[in-house]
Scaffold this motif. Structure first.
Motif, PDB file in Angstrom:
ATOM      1  N   GLN A 173     -62.505 -34.902 -48.793  1.00  0.00           N
ATOM      2  CA  GLN A 173     -63.646 -33.991 -48.727  1.00  0.00           C
ATOM      3  C   GLN A 173     -63.203 -32.545 -48.953  1.00  0.00           C
ATOM      4  OE1 GLN A 173     -66.690 -34.640 -45.672  1.00  0.00           O
ATOM      5  NE2 GLN A 173     -65.683 -36.572 -45.120  1.00  0.00           N
TER       6      GLN A 173
ATOM      7  N   SER B 265     -71.026 -36.858 -36.104  1.00  0.00           N
ATOM      8  CA  SER B 265     -70.579 -37.581 -37.300  1.00  0.00           C
ATOM      9  C   SER B 265     -69.066 -37.782 -37.254  1.00  0.00           C
ATOM     10  CB  SER B 265     -70.947 -36.803 -38.567  1.00  0.00           C
ATOM     11  OG  SER B 265     -72.349 -36.673 -38.672  1.00  0.00           O
TER      12      SER B 265
ATOM     13  N   SER C  26     -62.251 -39.660 -46.712  1.00  0.00           N
ATOM     14  CA  SER C  26     -61.314 -39.036 -45.781  1.00  0.00           C
ATOM     15  C   SER C  26     -61.525 -37.528 -45.757  1.00  0.00           C
ATOM     16  CB  SER C  26     -59.885 -39.351 -46.196  1.00  0.00           C
ATOM     17  OG  SER C  26     -59.556 -38.645 -47.387  1.00  0.00           O
TER      18      SER C  26
ATOM     19  N   LYS D 123     -68.603 -42.697 -46.965  1.00  0.00           N
ATOM     20  CA  LYS D 123     -67.367 -42.402 -46.249  1.00  0.00           C
ATOM     21  C   LYS D 123     -66.330 -41.801 -47.211  1.00  0.00           C
ATOM     22  CE  LYS D 123     -68.205 -44.326 -42.107  1.00  0.00           C
ATOM     23  NZ  LYS D 123     -68.067 -43.619 -40.820  1.00  0.00           N
TER      24      LYS D 123
ATOM     25  N   ASP E  14     -64.744 -39.021 -41.218  1.00  0.00           N
ATOM     26  CA  ASP E  14     -64.811 -39.515 -42.592  1.00  0.00           C
ATOM     27  C   ASP E  14     -66.250 -39.722 -43.075  1.00  0.00           C
ATOM     28  OD1 ASP E  14     -65.398 -41.675 -41.010  1.00  0.00           O
ATOM     29  OD2 ASP E  14     -64.115 -43.089 -42.097  1.00  0.00           O
ATOM     30  N   ASP E  15     -67.228 -39.289 -42.292  1.00  0.00           N
ATOM     31  CA  ASP E  15     -68.614 -39.310 -42.766  1.00  0.00           C
ATOM     32  C   ASP E  15     -68.829 -38.128 -43.707  1.00  0.00           C
ATOM     33  OD1 ASP E  15     -69.437 -41.541 -41.384  1.00  0.00           O
ATOM     34  OD2 ASP E  15     -70.178 -40.414 -39.652  1.00  0.00           O
TER      35      ASP E  15
END
Length: 245
Positions: A8, A222, A4, A2, A225-226
């Motif tokens: 990312q 998804s 945010s 995980k 946050d994945d």
């Protein structure tokens, strides 16, 4: 994993800086002085190996010479002792024994001195060899210095830009969570320098494959946050408004 969406997206900034550093490294490595410098480095390594062997032979010869000089000194001390005893004895038997020993000692000294001359020549030859190798190394060092100066001049602002890019990269990397950064670095090592790519219009910016079918549906489902990966190249896919999901 995980992370945010904002974290990312930081990976895209990081990737951009890493890509720029790779480009700058390539340009610096492609300067005309790079190949001759690499060749000189290999030559210097070989010469240093040759020198180590030559120094070893020189040290062995010097040690052998020192042993012979010590043996000569011992023989000369015995000659001096026996000569003194010969001058202070009246015994015929002792005189005969001392004269015989002095003859043997004189022969032993002559033999040792002959060996000394041979070994002294070996020492001199080894010294000449080491000096010759040192001249070779000095020439290589001088040539390297000249080429490095030419390279640095040719590099111009490339080195400055690379240093600044490296500093910028450290700042950006410092703002990425440790686990996400470690995962990115792992993907980058396996992905030929690319660890994260923007998913634009359902197309991976790393391998340019367009997601369809179940792969696309998996990404769509998804959570924001994945941390998702490209099913083709395994790089981290960063989703933004451009992703077309």
């Amino acid at each position: 994993m995980k992370a945010s969406p904002a974290d990312q997206e930081q990976l895209l900034r990081l990737q951009s800086l890493d890509t720029r550093m790779q480009q700058l490294d390539h340009r610096l490595g492609s300067l005309p002085q790079a190949a001759p410098l690499a060749d000189l480095g290999a030559r210097d390594t070989a010469v240093r190996g040759t020198r180590a062997e030559a120094v070893g032979r020189l040290e062995d010869a010097r040690a052998e010479l020192a042993r012979l000089e010590s043996d000569v000194a011992v023989v000369e001390a015995r000659i001096a002792r026996d000569t003194d005893r010969l001058q202070h004895t009246s015994s015929v038997k002792d005189v005969a024994a001392l004269e015989s020993e002095l003859t043997s000692l004189a022969k032993r000294r002559n033999d040792l001195e002959d060996q000394e001359l041979v070994v002294m020549e070996k020492v001199e030859e080894a010294e000449v060899t080491v000096d010759s190798i040192d001249l070779q190394r000095a020439a290589i060092v001088a040539e390297v210095a000249t080429l490095e100066a030419e390279r640095d001049e040719a590099a111009g602002g490339l080195t400055v830009e690379r240093d600044q890019t490296e500093r910028d990269r450290a700042v950006v990397a410092g703002g990425v969570p440790a686990d996400l950064l470690a995962f990115y670095e792992q993907r980058r090592a396996r992905g030929g320098g690319v660890g994260a790519a923007l998913l634009r219009q359902r197309t991976c910016g790393g391998c340019t494959i367009t997601l369809t079918g179940s792969d696309l549906e998996t990404v769509r489902r998804s959570a924001p946050d994945d941390v998702v990966q490209c099913p083709e190249c395994d790089r981290i896919l960063v989703r933004t408004d451009e992703s077309g999901l």
